[in-house]
Design a protein around this motif. Sequence first.
Motif, short mmCIF file in Angstrom:
data_model
loop_
_atom_site.label_atom_id
_atom_site.label_comp_id
_atom_site.label_asym_id
_atom_site.label_seq_id
_atom_site.Cartn_x
_atom_site.Cartn_y
_atom_site.Cartn_z
N ASP A 499 0.91 -1.16 -0.01
CA ASP A 499 -0.13 0.09 -0.09
C ASP A 499 1.01 1.28 0.02
O ASP A 499 0.40 2.30 -0.46
CB ASP A 499 -0.95 -0.11 1.28
CG ASP A 499 -2.02 -1.16 1.26
OD1 ASP A 499 -2.21 -1.64 0.02
OD2 ASP A 499 -2.68 -1.33 2.29
N ASN A 500 2.02 0.93 0.50
CA ASN A 500 3.14 2.36 0.60
C ASN A 500 4.10 2.09 -0.88
O ASN A 500 4.81 2.82 -0.96
CB ASN A 500 3.88 2.34 1.85
CG ASN A 500 3.12 2.77 2.84
OD1 ASN A 500 3.09 4.00 2.95
ND2 ASN A 500 2.52 1.95 3.86
N ASN A 501 3.73 1.35 -1.61
CA ASN A 501 4.34 1.40 -3.16
C ASN A 501 5.61 0.97 -2.82
O ASN A 501 6.55 1.26 -3.69
CB ASN A 501 4.53 2.67 -3.70
CG ASN A 501 2.92 3.28 -4.19
OD1 ASN A 501 2.13 2.64 -4.77
ND2 ASN A 501 2.66 4.57 -3.67
N LEU A 502 6.01 -0.08 -2.10
CA LEU A 502 7.04 -0.81 -1.79
C LEU A 502 7.22 -2.23 -2.08
O LEU A 502 6.15 -2.95 -1.84
CB LEU A 502 7.48 -0.72 -0.38
CG LEU A 502 7.76 0.73 0.10
CD1 LEU A 502 7.57 0.81 1.89
CD2 LEU A 502 8.85 1.51 -0.32
N PRO A 503 8.23 -2.67 -2.84
CA PRO A 503 7.99 -4.03 -3.20
C PRO A 503 8.45 -5.14 -2.22
O PRO A 503 9.45 -5.03 -1.59
CB PRO A 503 9.12 -4.20 -4.28
CG PRO A 503 10.18 -2.93 -4.03
CD PRO A 503 9.30 -1.98 -3.25
N VAL A 504 7.53 -6.01 -2.37
CA VAL A 504 8.02 -7.49 -1.28
C VAL A 504 7.96 -8.52 -2.08
O VAL A 504 7.01 -9.05 -2.84
CB VAL A 504 6.86 -7.46 -0.35
CG1 VAL A 504 6.96 -8.33 0.97
CG2 VAL A 504 6.55 -5.98 0.49
#
Length: 524
Positions: A499-504
């Motif tokens: 949701d915070n535009n961070l890749p996982v």
Amino acid sequence: MKFELATRNHAALTAVVESLVEQNIASRIAAKDHTLWGPAAESEASIRLGWVTSAQDSVALIPEILELRDEFRNQGISRFVLCGMGGSSLAPEVITKTAGVELVVLDSTAPDQVAAALTSLEKTAVVVSSKSGSTVETDSQKRAFETAFRANGISPTDRIVIVTDPGSPLDQASREAGYRVFNADPNVGGRYSALTAFGIVPSGLAGADIAGLLAAAQQISSTLGSDSLDNPGLWLGALLAKTPSPQGFKDKFLIETDQLGGFGDWAEQLVAESTGKEQKGVLPVVVTKSAPELANIPADTLSISFAAEISGSEDAAFEGSLGELFLLWEYATVIAGYLQGINPFDQPNVESAKIAARALLDSPVAAKAADFAVEGVAVTSYGFDVQGDTLAAAVQSLLDKVGEQSYISVHTYLNRAEYPQFEQLRDLLAKVSGRPVTFGWGPRFLHSTGQYHKGGPRQGVFLQITGEHGHDLEIEGRPFTFGTLIAAQAAGDAQVLLDNNLPVLSLRFSEPLSGLEQLKKVLG
């Protein structure tokens, strides 16, 4: 307290410290001036500066702690378990490690780790630490011990000690139930609570010299509260917040703590959770002397070591007792917050992961399905597409997201006592990527660097590891088990990062050690 600086930007740093001295920043902190961090932070700061005098205020607790320690010893109780998360567990862990006394720290919801703590009950006492008692991990751990004690014919009220804020729901319920309760200073936030009841009750019961710890902190208190160029707190605060680099101010630093086990994890939480917000902040990276980053320090990173002399590679080295270092870093962290225009006492993004986990506990089917599974590894990507259907392709696709200012963070939701080998991934990824890499055990990092990951600069690239836990464990009075809880915490955090535009990249291993070997081969 000794400290040395070898930064190439010493002149710029000196100007910052001189300005702090001119503004009387240190003495204002010592006087508990809650206006220091601006109008928006005043209401929070006004109830969060008790740590400034914790070393003096906590002395009154020592006789009662030692009396209870002796009472337990006379009953043949020699094993102590601490149930707590974040600041409630990290400080006691480093205190007891430094003192060389045993304390079992249960800061996980991994069912096999909880089950391992529920052993040797005939000689075990438990400290349950929580400011309010509402922390789901600590509440679940407390329930597990209550169930286990009763099943073994032991009254939980004889063996469980509560540490909490006065008047909290846990305080009221525990006193009504007949538990022994120690109250902490309510005007101290969790991550600043090392020298309060949260730090000294479990440590003192386990046998650490808590009187000496508090005395050392008292001894340096006047130095840290002085408006002087000889104040190490001003230099460390300035170093964290205002060290220039070709890319701007440095926002990551390497903490080398080989000679002070556990201190890096405590400082990591303190600094990351205090400063990582409004897309600003400072990210601690806990490393050993053999870390790849120390051989080739990135331009946006600085290095700090403890209890050691400057060797030529560090930007700074600090040498002092544990009590001195606790207070030093608390001063430095709030000074760094002041310099960066950040409220160092709130944690606005920590709650998001809790909410997401709760939603998945209520509706497990909402969890994201795996992209594919191969050789016992289920692969799920968040925020990017995996180019291929192998583990190697998945890892490479994640590494492709790493940029010149990125950091990588590994989150491992497994039994940290059983699988310490997973910490090898930190150095391997640092070597492969050439970037700083943090390592966190889930879910405890959610109460630590979790704030920075979501609230700090959008630079993180995340590798999440989950796995089978051998067997599950019920939680009395709850509609979920430890296994479902830790799975929801992992999936919920991955969703919040997305949701915070961070890749996982999430990897679930059917057999953790086999999966680790596969991953190590991929990293080469």
